[in-house]
Design a protein around this motif. Structure first.
Motif, PDB file in Angstrom:
ATOM      1  N   VAL A  37      22.093  29.261  18.109  1.00 26.78           N
ATOM      2  CA  VAL A  37      21.878  29.293  16.658  1.00 26.78           C
ATOM      3  C   VAL A  37      22.964  28.502  15.937  1.00 26.78           C
ATOM      4  N   PHE A  38      24.218  28.654  16.383  1.00 25.54           N
ATOM      5  CA  PHE A  38      25.309  27.900  15.747  1.00 25.54           C
ATOM      6  C   PHE A  38      25.102  26.401  15.919  1.00 25.54           C
ATOM      7  N   TYR A  39      24.796  25.968  17.132  1.00 26.39           N
ATOM      8  CA  TYR A  39      24.639  24.534  17.380  1.00 26.39           C
ATOM      9  C   TYR A  39      23.479  23.939  16.583  1.00 26.39           C
ATOM     10  N   ARG A  40      22.369  24.650  16.491  1.00 25.06           N
ATOM     11  CA  ARG A  40      21.222  24.103  15.760  1.00 25.06           C
ATOM     12  C   ARG A  40      21.507  24.007  14.275  1.00 25.06           C
ATOM     13  N   GLN A  41      22.229  24.983  13.722  1.00 24.21           N
ATOM     14  CA  GLN A  41      22.576  24.920  12.303  1.00 24.21           C
ATOM     15  C   GLN A  41      23.612  23.833  12.029  1.00 24.21           C
ATOM     16  N   ALA A  42      24.576  23.670  12.948  1.00 24.27           N
ATOM     17  CA  ALA A  42      25.571  22.608  12.796  1.00 24.27           C
ATOM     18  C   ALA A  42      24.904  21.238  12.882  1.00 24.27           C
ATOM     19  N   ALA A  43      23.947  21.072  13.814  1.00 20.53           N
ATOM     20  CA  ALA A  43      23.236  19.802  13.933  1.00 20.53           C
ATOM     21  C   ALA A  43      22.432  19.507  12.671  1.00 20.53           C
ATOM     22  N   ALA A  44      21.822  20.528  12.108  1.00 13.52           N
ATOM     23  CA  ALA A  44      21.055  20.337  10.874  1.00 13.52           C
ATOM     24  C   ALA A  44      21.960  19.939   9.712  1.00 13.52           C
ATOM     25  N   THR A  45      23.145  20.550   9.638  1.00 16.70           N
ATOM     26  CA  THR A  45      24.086  20.220   8.569  1.00 16.70           C
ATOM     27  C   THR A  45      24.549  18.776   8.673  1.00 16.70           C
ATOM     28  N   VAL A  46      24.898  18.341   9.895  1.00 16.79           N
ATOM     29  CA  VAL A  46      25.340  16.960  10.106  1.00 16.79           C
ATOM     30  C   VAL A  46      24.224  15.971   9.761  1.00 16.79           C
ATOM     31  N   PHE A  47      22.999  16.340  10.065  1.00 15.89           N
ATOM     32  CA  PHE A  47      21.867  15.457   9.783  1.00 15.89           C
ATOM     33  C   PHE A  47      21.547  15.383   8.290  1.00 15.89           C
ATOM     34  N   LEU A  48      21.611  16.506   7.595  1.00 13.12           N
ATOM     35  CA  LEU A  48      21.190  16.565   6.196  1.00 13.12           C
ATOM     36  C   LEU A  48      22.269  16.151   5.204  1.00 13.12           C
ATOM     37  N   ALA A  49      23.531  16.382   5.531  1.00 10.54           N
ATOM     38  CA  ALA A  49      24.606  16.137   4.563  1.00 10.54           C
ATOM     39  C   ALA A  49      24.630  14.703   4.027  1.00 10.54           C
ATOM     40  N   PRO A  50      24.567  13.672   4.875  1.00 11.68           N
ATOM     41  CA  PRO A  50      24.557  12.303   4.318  1.00 11.68           C
ATOM     42  C   PRO A  50      23.348  12.025   3.428  1.00 11.68           C
ATOM     43  N   LEU A  51      22.184  12.558   3.807  1.00  9.27           N
ATOM     44  CA  LEU A  51      20.982  12.353   2.998  1.00  9.27           C
ATOM     45  C   LEU A  51      21.113  13.029   1.640  1.00  9.27           C
ATOM     46  N   ALA A  52      21.647  14.249   1.641  1.00  9.42           N
ATOM     47  CA  ALA A  52      21.810  14.970   0.380  1.00  9.42           C
ATOM     48  C   ALA A  52      22.812  14.260  -0.524  1.00  9.42           C
ATOM     49  N   MET A  53      23.905  13.771   0.047  1.00  3.79           N
ATOM     50  CA  MET A  53      24.905  13.060  -0.740  1.00  3.79           C
ATOM     51  C   MET A  53      24.328  11.782  -1.343  1.00  3.79           C
ATOM     52  N   PHE A  54      23.505  11.085  -0.582  1.00  7.36           N
ATOM     53  CA  PHE A  54      22.973   9.795  -1.028  1.00  7.36           C
ATOM     54  C   PHE A  54      21.880   9.952  -2.080  1.00  7.36           C
ATOM     55  N   PHE A  55      20.983  10.916  -1.888  1.00  8.08           N
ATOM     56  CA  PHE A  55      19.806  11.014  -2.749  1.00  8.08           C
ATOM     57  C   PHE A  55      19.985  11.934  -3.960  1.00  8.08           C
ATOM     58  N   GLU A  56      20.752  13.014  -3.819  1.00  9.05           N
ATOM     59  CA  GLU A  56      20.761  14.026  -4.880  1.00  9.05           C
ATOM     60  C   GLU A  56      22.142  14.361  -5.452  1.00  9.05           C
ATOM     61  N   TRP A  57      23.206  13.818  -4.889  1.00  8.22           N
ATOM     62  CA  TRP A  57      24.537  14.241  -5.319  1.00  8.22           C
ATOM     63  C   TRP A  57      24.802  13.873  -6.776  1.00  8.22           C
ATOM     64  N   LYS A  58      24.405  12.666  -7.188  1.00  8.54           N
ATOM     65  CA  LYS A  58      24.703  12.206  -8.542  1.00  8.54           C
ATOM     66  C   LYS A  58      23.932  12.980  -9.600  1.00  8.54           C
ATOM     67  N   ASN A  59      22.706  13.324  -9.294  1.00 14.38           N
ATOM     68  CA  ASN A  59      21.846  14.005 -10.274  1.00 14.38           C
ATOM     69  C   ASN A  59      21.758  15.512 -10.044  1.00 14.38           C
ATOM     70  N   ALA A  60      22.598  16.038  -9.189  1.00 14.51           N
ATOM     71  CA  ALA A  60      22.522  17.469  -8.867  1.00 14.51           C
ATOM     72  C   ALA A  60      23.002  18.313 -10.040  1.00 14.51           C
ATOM     73  N   PRO A  61      22.352  19.445 -10.305  1.00 16.65           N
ATOM     74  CA  PRO A  61      22.815  20.349 -11.373  1.00 16.65           C
ATOM     75  C   PRO A  61      24.109  21.034 -10.958  1.00 16.65           C
ATOM     76  N   PRO A  62      24.890  21.515 -11.907  1.00 13.84           N
ATOM     77  CA  PRO A  62      26.140  22.218 -11.551  1.00 13.84           C
ATOM     78  C   PRO A  62      25.853  23.505 -10.784  1.00 13.84           C
ATOM     79  N   LEU A  63      26.688  23.780  -9.803  1.00 13.62           N
ATOM     80  CA  LEU A  63      26.526  24.967  -8.957  1.00 13.62           C
ATOM     81  C   LEU A  63      27.481  26.046  -9.441  1.00 13.62           C
ATOM     82  N   SER A  64      26.931  27.085 -10.055  1.00 18.64           N
ATOM     83  CA  SER A  64      27.750  28.189 -10.538  1.00 18.64           C
ATOM     84  C   SER A  64      28.135  29.112  -9.384  1.00 18.64           C
ATOM     85  N   PHE A  65      29.130  29.939  -9.620  1.00 21.08           N
ATOM     86  CA  PHE A  65      29.599  30.865  -8.590  1.00 21.08           C
ATOM     87  C   PHE A  65      28.521  31.885  -8.243  1.00 21.08           C
TER      88      PHE A  65
END
Length: 360
Positions: free
Chosen positions: A38-66
């Motif tokens: 479970v740890f490895y599959r979630q870590a692999a998903a994070t590594v795969f998705l993080a660059p895509l999320a940064m590229f496509f949605e980071w600039k227009n992302a809404p603020p994340l409240s606590f």
């Protein structure tokens, strides 16, 4: 075509889940630790998705409240970390087909939570409402048929495991009637309760944070941390953490990138478009795909109970979808009638305020 996209998406989602059942079972059969997996599959998903999320949605992302961050943290803990860990242990005690069959209680659980949180309306006095309840009952009957009724066996291919792991039909029958099978079913039920709650609450959280790709990436990242804490606490043997060029690595890559990375994003999109119950009611398709994939890829035999149960599951699925579509049309008709009435009243008010024109 836009109306067909959600249907195409759920078929793709359930096909991916069928592959997850098969590869996960194969990895556990060769001795891979479920918590490490479970740890490895979630870590692999994070590594795969993080660059895509940064590229496509980071600039227009809404603020994340606590507060929103805390909600996403709890979503990740219940719907991903705990659900996947209970699922992994349950899969060890059962088979891929039985694991897929157990997920068919998910529509009932999701529907219950949706009604409880007033996200879904149960209209028992209308034909669509009765059809939805009947469809859920048919789905449950199909799952029970596959789990409890065997009947004659139909062997489509010579009995051979694609990955070289021997898993005879006699062993499956022995496990399915033992105490391990009961434990596995109970763990699968707990996993699906967490999963159903996650599907329902996810729709609410996405209203305050609609960036789906970042939302999915953040869940995977938080789940990776949570899964690592659980895995390192329960498994200290360094050998269990090693990945080689074998089915373990294949299962981690597939479940991490394709299942967690791609499917979770598709699920968030389908929930936004059609709601959580629509997504949950497509789960019988995963069982049908798993049964036939197990026969063709793993050489497993198909019983008459599997065929009859699959037919019932698909019939129940379309019954519920028909009821939902009819209710949607009824709601749209009521809204349209109300808008027309309001527009007509506005025109009458304007007409009474305009003075009659003077003759020339």
């Amino acid at each position: 075509m836009d109306r067909k996209k959600p249907y195409i998406a759920v078929i793709l989602i359930q096909s991916i889940y069928a592959g997850m059942f098969l590869l996960s079972k194969a990895a556990f059969d060769v001795g891979m630790n479920t918590f490490v997996f479970v740890f490895y599959r979630q870590a692999a998903a994070t590594v795969f998705l993080a660059p895509l999320a940064m590229f496509f949605e980071w600039k227009n992302a809404p603020p994340l409240s606590f507060v929103t961050f805390c909600k996403i943290f709890m979503l990740s803990l219940c719907g991903i970390t705990l659900s996947l860990n209970f699922y992994g242990i349950g899969l060890i005690y059962t088979s891929a087909s039985l694991a897929a069959a157990a997920t068919n209680c998910l529509p009932v659980i999701t529907f219950f939570f949706s009604v409880l949180f007033r996200m879904e309306v149960l209209r028992l006095r209308t034909i669509p409402g009765i059809t939805k309840v009947a469809g859920i009952a048919i789905c449950m009957a199909g799952a029970a048929t596959i789990a409890l009724y065997r009947g004659p066996y139909m062997k489509l291919l010579p009995h051979h495991h694609l990955l070289g792991h021997h898993n005879s039909q006699e062993h499956q029958v022995h496990v399915s009637h033992g105490t391990k099978w009961i434990k596995g079913c109970l763990l699968m039920l707990i996993s699906n309760i967490f999963w159903g709650l996650w599907l329902v609450l996810q729709a609410r959280v996405m209203k305050s944070y609609p960036a789906k790709l970042l939302f999915t990436t953040l869940q995977c990242f938080l789940s990776s941390i949570q899964s690592f804490v659980i895995a390192i606490a329960l498994e200290r043997n360094p050998y269990e953490w090693k990945l080689g060029w074998n089915v373990r690595l294949l299962a981690v890559a597939y479940c991490g990138i394709v299942v967690t990375g791609v499917t979770y994003y598709l699920q968030a999109w389908v929930i936004e478009k059609k709601g959580p119950v629509f997504l949950a009611m497509s789960t019988p398709l995963a069982l049908v795909f798993t049964i036939f994939s197990s026969a063709f890829l793993l050489g497993e035999t198909i019983s008459l109970g599997n065929v009859l149960g699959g037919i019932l599951l698909v019939g129940g699925l379309y019954s519920v979808l028909w009821g939902k579509s009819k209710e949607q049309k009824m709601d749209d008709g009521i809204c349209l009638t109300a808008d027309q009435k309001e527009s007509s009243e506005s025109e009458q008010e304007i007409a009474t305020k305009i003075p009659p024109s003077l003759p020339v």
